[in-house]
Design a protein around this motif. Structure first.
Motif, short mmCIF file in Angstrom:
data_model
loop_
_atom_site.label_atom_id
_atom_site.label_comp_id
_atom_site.label_asym_id
_atom_site.label_seq_id
_atom_site.Cartn_x
_atom_site.Cartn_y
_atom_site.Cartn_z
N GLU A 1 7.68 1.09 64.71
CA GLU A 1 7.35 1.89 63.52
C GLU A 1 6.69 3.21 63.91
OE1 GLU A 1 4.94 -0.69 61.15
OE2 GLU A 1 6.64 -1.96 60.58
N LEU A 2 5.82 3.19 64.90
CA LEU A 2 5.16 4.41 65.35
C LEU A 2 6.17 5.39 65.92
CD1 LEU A 2 2.46 5.88 65.76
CD2 LEU A 2 2.34 4.80 68.03
N ARG A 3 7.11 4.88 66.67
CA ARG A 3 8.15 5.76 67.23
C ARG A 3 9.04 6.33 66.13
NH1 ARG A 3 9.47 2.35 72.74
NH2 ARG A 3 7.76 3.28 73.93
N THR A 4 9.32 5.55 65.11
CA THR A 4 10.10 6.05 63.98
C THR A 4 9.34 7.17 63.26
OG1 THR A 4 11.15 3.89 63.69
CG2 THR A 4 11.21 5.39 61.80
N ARG A 5 8.05 6.95 63.05
CA ARG A 5 7.23 7.98 62.39
C ARG A 5 7.13 9.23 63.26
NH1 ARG A 5 2.10 4.87 61.53
NH2 ARG A 5 3.21 2.98 62.00
N ALA A 6 7.08 9.06 64.57
CA ALA A 6 7.03 10.23 65.46
C ALA A 6 8.32 11.03 65.36
CB ALA A 6 6.78 9.78 66.90
N GLY A 7 9.45 10.34 65.25
CA GLY A 7 10.72 11.04 65.07
C GLY A 7 10.75 11.82 63.77
N ALA A 8 10.20 11.23 62.70
CA ALA A 8 10.13 11.93 61.42
C ALA A 8 9.18 13.12 61.51
CB ALA A 8 9.67 10.97 60.32
N LEU A 9 8.11 12.98 62.28
CA LEU A 9 7.15 14.07 62.44
C LEU A 9 7.79 15.28 63.12
CD1 LEU A 9 4.11 14.70 62.00
CD2 LEU A 9 3.75 13.90 64.34
N ILE A 10 8.54 15.05 64.18
CA ILE A 10 9.17 16.18 64.88
C ILE A 10 10.27 16.78 64.01
CG2 ILE A 10 10.89 14.89 66.22
CD1 ILE A 10 8.86 17.89 67.47
N ALA A 11 10.95 15.96 63.22
CA ALA A 11 11.96 16.49 62.30
C ALA A 11 11.31 17.40 61.26
CB ALA A 11 12.71 15.35 61.62
N ALA A 12 10.17 16.97 60.71
CA ALA A 12 9.45 17.79 59.73
C ALA A 12 8.98 19.10 60.37
CB ALA A 12 8.26 17.03 59.17
N ALA A 13 8.51 19.01 61.61
CA ALA A 13 8.06 20.22 62.30
C ALA A 13 9.22 21.17 62.58
CB ALA A 13 7.37 19.84 63.61
N ALA A 14 10.37 20.62 62.94
CA ALA A 14 11.54 21.46 63.20
C ALA A 14 12.01 22.16 61.93
CB ALA A 14 12.67 20.61 63.78
N ILE A 15 12.02 21.44 60.82
CA ILE A 15 12.42 22.05 59.55
C ILE A 15 11.42 23.13 59.14
CG2 ILE A 15 12.66 21.60 57.07
CD1 ILE A 15 13.81 18.81 57.91
N THR A 16 10.14 22.83 59.29
CA THR A 16 9.10 23.81 58.95
C THR A 16 9.24 25.05 59.81
OG1 THR A 16 7.58 22.04 58.32
CG2 THR A 16 6.60 24.16 58.88
N THR A 17 9.42 24.86 61.10
CA THR A 17 9.53 26.00 62.00
C THR A 17 10.78 26.81 61.73
OG1 THR A 17 8.26 24.86 63.70
CG2 THR A 17 9.63 26.68 64.44
N SER A 18 11.87 26.13 61.45
CA SER A 18 13.10 26.89 61.19
C SER A 18 13.01 27.65 59.87
CB SER A 18 14.32 25.97 61.20
OG SER A 18 14.26 25.04 60.14
#
Length: 144
Positions: free
Chosen positions: A12-29
């Motif tokens: 679950e932690l690894r899944t949340r980490a994947g969602a976190l980097i996805a949110a950061a990538a969308i924010t940055t883009s």
């Protein structure tokens, strides 16, 4: 928390980490694209970029494959240790149960320490995402 619960927590932690980097990538883009289009990067823009990079490292730490998790006992190790030891006969059932309980307790404690550390890294990553978003917003406001 049992070994199965710990294994589920890691997944679950690894899944949340994947969602976190996805949110950061969308924010940055999204925000970064608007900010960087003006070719004048403010201090807030550099802070946001730095947060994104640090967040990437935090997520990498969480997602990096590790071999030191202990969620089960390998069958060949169980057989060699308890049923067919190199010296003597098989151990009595009560001794096997006692040793397995001690082994599971040690494994749970090792896993608990690692999981606690990774959760701390994840929390830092989540805070970096908040700071990143705020920095991008400030960078956009300052440029107008």
């Amino acid at each position: 928390m049992g070994l199965e619960d710990q294994e589920r927590s890691v997944v679950e932690l690894r899944t949340r980490a994947g969602a976190l980097i996805a949110a950061a990538a969308i924010t940055t883009s999204f925000f970064g694209g608007q900010t960087l289009a003006r070719k004048d990067i403010s201090a807030a823009g550099w802070i946001a970029i730095g947060c994104f990079v640090l967040l990437g490292f935090a997520v990498l730490l969480v997602l990096w494959p590790r071999r030191d998790w202990e969620f089960s006992l390998a069958p060949d190790q169980f057989i060699a240790t308890y049923l067919e030891p190199a010296e003597g006969g098989p151990l009595a059932l009560h001794l096997i149960e006692r040793d397995l309980a001690l082994h599971m307790g040690r494994s749970a404690e090792l896993n608990r320490r690692q999981l606690r550390a990774l959760m701390g890294v994840f929390r830092v990553g989540a805070l970096l995402l908040v700071v990143e978003v705020l920095a991008w917003v400030i960078a956009l406001v300052v440029q107008r």
